[in-house]
Design a protein around this motif. Structure first.
Motif, PDB file in Angstrom:
ATOM      1  N   ILE A 247       0.843  -1.209   0.000  1.00  0.00           N
ATOM      2  CA  ILE A 247       0.000   0.000   0.000  1.00  0.00           C
ATOM      3  C   ILE A 247       0.875   1.255   0.000  1.00  0.00           C
ATOM      4  CG2 ILE A 247      -1.701   1.311   1.327  1.00  0.00           C
ATOM      5  CD1 ILE A 247      -2.762  -1.462   2.301  1.00  0.00           C
ATOM      6  N   SER A 248       1.949   1.226   0.781  1.00  0.00           N
ATOM      7  CA  SER A 248       2.867   2.380   0.811  1.00  0.00           C
ATOM      8  C   SER A 248       3.491   2.608  -0.561  1.00  0.00           C
ATOM      9  CB  SER A 248       3.951   2.158   1.868  1.00  0.00           C
ATOM     10  OG  SER A 248       3.392   2.072   3.166  1.00  0.00           O
ATOM     11  N   ALA A 249       3.885   1.516  -1.222  1.00  0.00           N
ATOM     12  CA  ALA A 249       4.466   1.635  -2.568  1.00  0.00           C
ATOM     13  C   ALA A 249       3.431   2.163  -3.550  1.00  0.00           C
ATOM     14  CB  ALA A 249       5.001   0.287  -3.026  1.00  0.00           C
ATOM     15  N   LYS A 250       2.230   1.640  -3.491  1.00  0.00           N
ATOM     16  CA  LYS A 250       1.173   2.028  -4.434  1.00  0.00           C
ATOM     17  C   LYS A 250       0.897   3.526  -4.391  1.00  0.00           C
ATOM     18  CE  LYS A 250      -3.781   1.271  -5.318  1.00  0.00           C
ATOM     19  NZ  LYS A 250      -3.694   1.252  -6.777  1.00  0.00           N
ATOM     20  N   TYR A 251       0.895   4.102  -3.201  1.00  0.00           N
ATOM     21  CA  TYR A 251       0.582   5.524  -3.055  1.00  0.00           C
ATOM     22  C   TYR A 251       1.830   6.411  -3.007  1.00  0.00           C
ATOM     23  CZ  TYR A 251      -4.286   4.247  -2.402  1.00  0.00           C
ATOM     24  OH  TYR A 251      -5.551   3.769  -2.598  1.00  0.00           O
ATOM     25  N   GLY A 252       2.969   5.852  -3.387  1.00  0.00           N
ATOM     26  CA  GLY A 252       4.197   6.643  -3.400  1.00  0.00           C
ATOM     27  C   GLY A 252       4.638   7.090  -2.022  1.00  0.00           C
ATOM     28  N   ASN A 253       4.389   6.246  -1.023  1.00  0.00           N
ATOM     29  CA  ASN A 253       4.653   6.625   0.373  1.00  0.00           C
ATOM     30  C   ASN A 253       5.713   5.753   1.052  1.00  0.00           C
ATOM     31  OD1 ASN A 253       2.820   8.760   0.536  1.00  0.00           O
ATOM     32  ND2 ASN A 253       1.113   7.396   1.034  1.00  0.00           N
ATOM     33  N   LEU A 254       6.626   5.186   0.304  1.00  0.00           N
ATOM     34  CA  LEU A 254       7.652   4.352   0.931  1.00  0.00           C
ATOM     35  C   LEU A 254       8.537   5.157   1.876  1.00  0.00           C
ATOM     36  CD1 LEU A 254       8.654   2.025  -2.046  1.00  0.00           C
ATOM     37  CD2 LEU A 254       7.425   1.369   0.036  1.00  0.00           C
ATOM     38  N   ASN A 255       8.554   6.485   1.682  1.00  0.00           N
ATOM     39  CA  ASN A 255       9.360   7.313   2.591  1.00  0.00           C
ATOM     40  C   ASN A 255       8.791   7.324   4.008  1.00  0.00           C
ATOM     41  OD1 ASN A 255       7.150   8.810   1.587  1.00  0.00           O
ATOM     42  ND2 ASN A 255       8.129  10.725   2.162  1.00  0.00           N
ATOM     43  N   ILE A 256       7.490   6.977   4.178  1.00  0.00           N
ATOM     44  CA  ILE A 256       6.946   6.825   5.539  1.00  0.00           C
ATOM     45  C   ILE A 256       7.760   5.776   6.286  1.00  0.00           C
ATOM     46  CG2 ILE A 256       4.975   6.032   6.916  1.00  0.00           C
ATOM     47  CD1 ILE A 256       3.148   7.018   4.686  1.00  0.00           C
ATOM     48  N   LEU A 257       8.036   4.669   5.592  1.00  0.00           N
ATOM     49  CA  LEU A 257       8.768   3.567   6.204  1.00  0.00           C
ATOM     50  C   LEU A 257      10.248   3.893   6.351  1.00  0.00           C
ATOM     51  CD1 LEU A 257       6.889   0.866   4.186  1.00  0.00           C
ATOM     52  CD2 LEU A 257       6.814   1.061   6.667  1.00  0.00           C
ATOM     53  N   ALA A 298      10.000   6.699  -9.433  1.00  0.00           N
ATOM     54  CA  ALA A 298       8.843   5.907  -9.855  1.00  0.00           C
ATOM     55  C   ALA A 298       9.229   4.535 -10.402  1.00  0.00           C
ATOM     56  CB  ALA A 298       8.029   6.680 -10.888  1.00  0.00           C
ATOM     57  N   MET A 299      10.246   4.466 -11.255  1.00  0.00           N
ATOM     58  CA  MET A 299      10.598   3.195 -11.882  1.00  0.00           C
ATOM     59  C   MET A 299      10.969   2.151 -10.834  1.00  0.00           C
ATOM     60  SD  MET A 299      13.494   2.261 -14.731  1.00  0.00           S
ATOM     61  CE  MET A 299      14.835   2.199 -13.532  1.00  0.00           C
ATOM     62  N   LEU A 300      11.828   2.523  -9.882  1.00  0.00           N
ATOM     63  CA  LEU A 300      12.220   1.590  -8.829  1.00  0.00           C
ATOM     64  C   LEU A 300      11.038   1.246  -7.943  1.00  0.00           C
ATOM     65  CD1 LEU A 300      14.231  -0.064  -7.199  1.00  0.00           C
ATOM     66  CD2 LEU A 300      14.925   2.049  -6.014  1.00  0.00           C
ATOM     67  N   ASP A 301      10.229   2.246  -7.590  1.00  0.00           N
ATOM     68  CA  ASP A 301       9.096   2.001  -6.704  1.00  0.00           C
ATOM     69  C   ASP A 301       8.078   1.061  -7.348  1.00  0.00           C
ATOM     70  OD1 ASP A 301      10.277   3.582  -4.849  1.00  0.00           O
ATOM     71  OD2 ASP A 301       8.831   5.219  -4.928  1.00  0.00           O
ATOM     72  N   GLU A 302       7.893   1.166  -8.658  1.00  0.00           N
ATOM     73  CA  GLU A 302       6.969   0.261  -9.345  1.00  0.00           C
ATOM     74  C   GLU A 302       7.474  -1.183  -9.297  1.00  0.00           C
ATOM     75  OE1 GLU A 302       5.118   3.474 -12.559  1.00  0.00           O
ATOM     76  OE2 GLU A 302       6.755   2.135 -13.144  1.00  0.00           O
ATOM     77  N   LYS A 303       8.768  -1.362  -9.446  1.00  0.00           N
ATOM     78  CA  LYS A 303       9.340  -2.707  -9.365  1.00  0.00           C
ATOM     79  C   LYS A 303       9.231  -3.254  -7.937  1.00  0.00           C
ATOM     80  CE  LYS A 303      12.544  -1.803 -13.195  1.00  0.00           C
ATOM     81  NZ  LYS A 303      11.670  -2.418 -14.194  1.00  0.00           N
ATOM     82  N   MET A 304       9.487  -2.385  -6.945  1.00  0.00           N
ATOM     83  CA  MET A 304       9.321  -2.798  -5.546  1.00  0.00           C
ATOM     84  C   MET A 304       7.853  -3.108  -5.260  1.00  0.00           C
ATOM     85  SD  MET A 304      11.917  -0.042  -3.792  1.00  0.00           S
ATOM     86  CE  MET A 304      11.672  -0.537  -2.091  1.00  0.00           C
ATOM     87  N   HIS A 305       6.970  -2.323  -5.858  1.00  0.00           N
ATOM     88  CA  HIS A 305       5.525  -2.534  -5.714  1.00  0.00           C
ATOM     89  C   HIS A 305       5.148  -3.944  -6.187  1.00  0.00           C
ATOM     90  CE1 HIS A 305       1.259  -0.887  -6.917  1.00  0.00           C
ATOM     91  NE2 HIS A 305       1.198  -1.741  -5.919  1.00  0.00           N
ATOM     92  N   LYS A 306       5.670  -4.338  -7.337  1.00  0.00           N
ATOM     93  CA  LYS A 306       5.361  -5.669  -7.860  1.00  0.00           C
ATOM     94  C   LYS A 306       6.002  -6.761  -7.011  1.00  0.00           C
ATOM     95  CE  LYS A 306       5.297  -8.598 -11.951  1.00  0.00           C
ATOM     96  NZ  LYS A 306       5.464  -8.701 -13.410  1.00  0.00           N
ATOM     97  N   ALA A 307       7.255  -6.554  -6.633  1.00  0.00           N
ATOM     98  CA  ALA A 307       7.970  -7.577  -5.859  1.00  0.00           C
ATOM     99  C   ALA A 307       7.253  -7.881  -4.555  1.00  0.00           C
ATOM    100  CB  ALA A 307       9.406  -7.115  -5.595  1.00  0.00           C
ATOM    101  N   ILE A 308       6.808  -6.832  -3.844  1.00  0.00           N
ATOM    102  CA  ILE A 308       6.170  -7.076  -2.545  1.00  0.00           C
ATOM    103  C   ILE A 308       4.743  -7.594  -2.729  1.00  0.00           C
ATOM    104  CG2 ILE A 308       5.194  -4.761  -2.141  1.00  0.00           C
ATOM    105  CD1 ILE A 308       7.004  -7.040   0.428  1.00  0.00           C
ATOM    106  N   SER A 309       4.087  -7.249  -3.834  1.00  0.00           N
ATOM    107  CA  SER A 309       2.738  -7.764  -4.088  1.00  0.00           C
ATOM    108  C   SER A 309       2.768  -9.278  -4.283  1.00  0.00           C
ATOM    109  CB  SER A 309       2.127  -7.090  -5.324  1.00  0.00           C
ATOM    110  OG  SER A 309       1.962  -5.709  -5.111  1.00  0.00           O
ATOM    111  N   ILE A 310       3.744  -9.760  -5.060  1.00  0.00           N
ATOM    112  CA  ILE A 310       3.855 -11.215  -5.266  1.00  0.00           C
ATOM    113  C   ILE A 310       4.159 -11.909  -3.947  1.00  0.00           C
ATOM    114  CG2 ILE A 310       5.105 -13.032  -6.480  1.00  0.00           C
ATOM    115  CD1 ILE A 310       3.268 -11.248  -8.245  1.00  0.00           C
TER     116      ILE A 310
END
Length: 651
Positions: A247-257, A298-310
């Motif tokens: 969810i954090s990756a999806k909304y561009g909020n990985l900086n929260i973590l 964005a490019m890295l976050d999208e890849k992280m988004h997919k990796a954690i979703s799987i």
């Protein structure tokens, strides 16, 4: 008098050793009962929107403005009243502005101090002097108490006030006293804050909201599904951790973590770049805010988004297999994919997959983590469990929070009471036992606390798994839907598969017999009882009202989160419950603190009257009042024991 009662009264006599002391306390408590009921402020579904949360918290959903209006009426212009309100909301920033623009600063200090004292007197009038005294800042406790109460032995009160204020200005302490008075006014105008769930996710600053709540003088929290998710992640549930990251990756909020909680995401980034280096990850585009997100990430976050979703789908599949009693087999979809054909079977229907790149999924064992994925999960679990700031926040949620609360005749919860189509309470299997209604809430909360605190390994495991159950099971009170279609939204184009049917509760909430049954289940009876509800945004722009069932049920989620404001048409509802009744405020979007200070812009709010009492409510009408009345009865028994000679005074 029974021996047990006498023993209890002798214990009480240590605190009130004479007839005079017991009688004085009865008089004091009786006086408190006659004071007006304190103002309660309800907020829900804040979803990380820190600036709007802070502003509405500071203005008390308009309560500050109403105090200013009560005090000054038409004697002051709207611009003057707006200036006082802005100063009370943001004293430090307003003072900084005034110090740069005001020619006669001492005169401004003098005028504003008098005005703030008037507002403060008005705000403190519903409390005992003792309670006000406890709220006073240490540095100015004596000065403020003198300004609020005066001195009966001084013949010229005005001269006395003037001398105090001039002395404060002369010694250079006026700015500090102004700040102290503004903070005190905000503290007194709202007596208690209720947060009806979902502090976390979507917005960028939930950690800052939690810091603010931990400093609040009086607050309770009813956990929302997103709060429980973060609590489960902090306790070490890996499926919850994966959901939090997704969810954090999806909304561009990985900086929260990373920045907010210091969670190291390098292992996940490394895995994403290794496995999805040439994958465009089109199904995992981000829903970010342009003004708050660096698109270079964005490019890295999208890849992280997919990796954690799987990883999430694998971990959830393992949990579902482990707990057949959760009845969620239809949510295990990885083994329903045919990677060669690029299809997936959902509820017996075959759909084409939008994404066919799954390098970490073994078709023979699709729910098994790869060695690299397992390493990432273990590292993330260690980081979450050992994050000091996150653990402080979660312990606060556990201390001040619960799945529901009964308070002053109102029932507060985030989602819904799970109902069958006929309006009866749904029976839910929790580890081999059936629970429904209030008992379901109680047992789930019991396991949540075990999942975080228990030293028994087996009980802790059960509790850990319940966090995830509460997050997305169809029978979870804070989820309230038949299924969570996360997989379908990523991988299937047909939007029929994206639908998440709501619990029958949401179709039955206009039926008074259903609402009364729910209230009675939690021990509430009578026309003045209400359910106060969050979770499902009310679509105000389509004419939907937050007031349901003739005012007995109030849904106060109106889109506090910017992600929902296009759907609702407003920026959230809040509720005020004071001695005159209940009022819902519908808020327009908050622009910025800078505009609030520089231009005096406030959140524009529309008021919806829910209920106006015929007789003004007093402390006697509240839960605290009922406790005080019980204390008075015990003190009267003590007086009787003194007067009958059963207990001897210790003068």
């Amino acid at each position: 008098m029974e021996e047990r009662d006498l023993k209890y009264l002798k214990t009480m006599a240590r605190q009130y050793p004479t007839i005079a002391s017991a009688a004085t306390e009865i008089i004091n408590l009786q006086a408190i009962l006659s004071l007006p009921k304190g103002t309660e402020h309800f907020m829900t579904d804040i979803h990380g929107e820190y600036e709007q949360f802070q502003h509405i918290l500071k203005n008390g959903s308009g309560a500050i403005k109403r105090k200013i209006q009560d005090e000054f009426g038409n004697a002051f212009s709207e611009a003057e009243k707006k200036s006082i309100a802005t100063l009370i909301y943001y004293p430090e920033l307003k003072l900084e502005q005034v110090q740069q623009s005001e020619e006669d600063l001492e005169d401004w200090y003098s005028v504003m101090l008098y005005r703030l004292i008037c507002v403060c007197k008005n705000a403190s009038s519903k409390y005992t002097r003792s309670k006000v005294r406890k709220a006073l800042p240490k540095d100015f406790a004596y000065v403020i108490e003198e300004l609020l109460n005066g001195r009966p032995d001084v013949s010229d009160q005005e001269a006395y006030y003037n001398e105090i204020i001039h002395s404060v200005i002369r010694t250079g302490r006026a700015p500090e006293l102004i700040i102290a008075l503004c903070n005190l006014i905000r503290r007194l105008v709202v007596d208690h804050l209720h947060v009806v769930g979902d502090i976390f996710d979507r917005g960028p600053y939930p950690h800052m909201i939690m810091d603010s709540l931990m400093e609040h003088h009086s607050v309770d929290i009813q956990w929302g599904n997103h709060d429980v998710l973060w609590m489960g992640a902090a306790a070490g549930n890996t499926a919850c951790i994966a959901n939090v990251l997704r969810i954090s990756a999806k909304y561009g909020n990985l900086n929260i973590l990373e920045d907010g909680y210091g969670i190291n995401l390098v292992p996940l980034a490394r895995l994403a770049m290794t496995q999805y280096a040439d994958d465009p990850c089109k199904c995992f585009s981000l829903d970010f805010r342009e003004e708050e997100y660096d698109v270079r990430d964005a490019m890295l976050d999208e890849k992280m988004h997919k990796a954690i979703s799987i990883i999430q789908f694998k971990l959830e599949g393992q949990l579902i297999e482990k707990h057949p009693e959760f009845h969620m087999e239809d949510r295990r979809l990885l083994h329903q994919m045919d990677l060669e054909k690029g299809t997936v079977v959902i509820e017996g229907v075959t759909y084409p997959l939008k994404d066919k790149c799954f390098p970490t999924i073994d078709p023979k064992n699709p729910y098994q983590l790869t060695a690299e994925e397992n390493d990432v999960v273990e590292r993330l679990k260690t980081a979450f469990v050992n994050c000091e700031r996150l653990q402080k926040h979660v312990r606060f949620l556990l201390t001040k929070g619960s799945l529901y609360k009964v308070y002053n005749g109102n029932l507060l919860y985030h989602g819904c009471v799970p109902l069958n189509e006929d309006g009866t309470f749904t029976e839910v299997d929790i580890y081999g036992e059936k629970y429904s209604g209030k008992e379901l809430y109680d047992v789930l909360e019991h396991y949540v606390r075990k999942g975080y605190y228990s030293l028994d390994k087996e009980e802790k495991k059960k509790g850990l798994d319940i966090f995830w159950f509460i997050w997305e099971n169809k029978n979870s009170p804070v989820f309230g839907k038949q299924k969570m279609t996360t997989f379908e939204r990523y991988f299937v184009a047909d939007k029929k598969t994206h639908v998440e049917p709501k619990n029958p509760y949401y179709r039955l909430l206009e039926k008074e017999e259903i609402v009364n049954r729910i209230l009675a289940e939690f021990g509430l009876h009578g026309e003045e009882c209400h359910i106060i509800n969050g979770h499902i945004p009310v679509e105000s722009k389509k004419g939907e009202s937050p007031i349901k069932c003739n005012g007995k049920l109030l849904i106060i989620d109106g889109g506090f989160s910017k992600a929902y404001q296009g759907k609702t048409g407003i920026a959230g509802y809040t509720l005020i419950y004071n001695s005159y009744g209940l009022v819902i405020a519908a808020h327009e979007p908050f622009e910025s603190v800078e505009k609030a200070v520089q231009e005096g812009r406030d959140v524009h709010s529309h008021r919806l009257l829910v209920e106006h009492v015929v007789k003004r409510k007093t402390v006697a009408d509240t839960d605290v009042g009922r406790s005080i009345q019980e204390n008075i009865r015990e003190l009267e028994k003590l007086l009787q024991a003194y007067r009958e000679g059963a207990i001897v005074e210790n003068a």
